[in-house]
Scaffold this motif. Sequence first.
Motif, short mmCIF file in Angstrom:
data_model
loop_
_atom_site.label_atom_id
_atom_site.label_comp_id
_atom_site.label_asym_id
_atom_site.label_seq_id
_atom_site.Cartn_x
_atom_site.Cartn_y
_atom_site.Cartn_z
N ASN A 1 -1.22 -0.76 -3.91
CA ASN A 1 -2.48 -0.04 -3.79
C ASN A 1 -2.21 1.41 -4.15
OD1 ASN A 1 -3.59 -2.35 -2.72
ND2 ASN A 1 -4.28 -1.40 -0.82
N GLU B 1 -4.52 5.03 -4.15
CA GLU B 1 -5.83 5.56 -3.78
C GLU B 1 -6.21 6.77 -4.62
OE1 GLU B 1 -4.40 8.00 0.19
OE2 GLU B 1 -4.48 5.81 0.22
N ASP B 2 -7.51 7.05 -4.69
CA ASP B 2 -7.99 8.15 -5.53
C ASP B 2 -8.50 9.32 -4.70
OD1 ASP B 2 -10.40 7.08 -4.66
OD2 ASP B 2 -11.36 7.12 -6.64
N ARG C 1 -7.58 1.85 -5.51
CA ARG C 1 -8.55 2.07 -4.44
C ARG C 1 -9.57 3.12 -4.85
NH1 ARG C 1 -6.77 3.79 1.61
NH2 ARG C 1 -7.74 5.79 1.07
N GLU D 1 -0.26 4.32 -0.72
CA GLU D 1 -1.15 5.46 -0.59
C GLU D 1 -1.43 6.12 -1.94
OE1 GLU D 1 -0.42 7.33 3.48
OE2 GLU D 1 1.55 6.46 3.03
N HIS E 1 -6.65 12.01 2.23
CA HIS E 1 -7.78 11.33 2.87
C HIS E 1 -8.95 12.27 3.13
CE1 HIS E 1 -4.88 8.06 4.63
NE2 HIS E 1 -4.86 8.11 3.33
N ASP F 1 -12.34 5.59 -3.22
CA ASP F 1 -12.63 6.14 -1.89
C ASP F 1 -14.02 6.74 -1.76
OD1 ASP F 1 -10.13 5.32 -1.24
OD2 ASP F 1 -9.29 7.29 -0.86
N ASP G 1 0.87 -1.17 0.00
CA ASP G 1 0.00 0.00 0.00
C ASP G 1 0.91 1.23 0.00
OD1 ASP G 1 -1.71 2.09 0.49
OD2 ASP G 1 -2.77 1.11 2.14
#
Length: 240
Positions: A109, A111-112, A145, A86, A116, A147, A84
Amino acid sequence: MRMTVSTFRALHHGRAAGDPLVLPGPWDAASARVFADAGFPALATPSAGVAASLGYQDGSTPPGEMFAAVARIVRAVSVPVSADIEGGYGLAPGELVGRLLETGAVGCNLEDSEEHTTLKDPHRHADWLAEVRAEAGDALFINARVDTFLIGTGDPADAVARARLYVAAGADCVYPIMAPSEVVPVLREGIEGPINLAAGPDKESVTELGRLGATRITFGPRLQRYAMEATRELAARLRE
């Protein structure tokens, strides 16, 4: 490396209904050995768990320390490890792929969301994922990912639309993190290819998500937190 990545990718396909790929999340080399020795065919590091092991809040780990931690985990086991990383730490796709491959990880991984707190524009994010895929070729398994349920509207239609864009951009798997169990059938119907879902640290949760259509099960930082709670209880008993 190529054979290992191929093996890892193959674990996600041809699975029987209700038989998801379960990937525990090690936070350091010692926990990775425990999971590998238990017989799991591959592992997937959680950024929050690794951050906690290094003394950082989730999202605050310097990239150099994260990549170094992933490399130690990879060295500790003989099974494939996905990491992961991020949002990619602001690195250009070529540098990101290069540094990840240097760790020995077979997947990642991505993330989109930003910090956060804010969802990225899905089209721009898909373009960026396509650049990562172009740099990596088939040397990395990309788990994109989504979100939507973490910080977005929670609309399954949005999650499906994002997932489709990311798959078209070259993602091997999509990860609608925090998706409620009641929307999983909708996601399964609308998304082609493997879907990663997060379970609690119990067999019942894994079984239920597999029944609903999860291809792959991970746990985020929950296993690390479970271990820390057990350690906290032990410490309290020792102080009595």
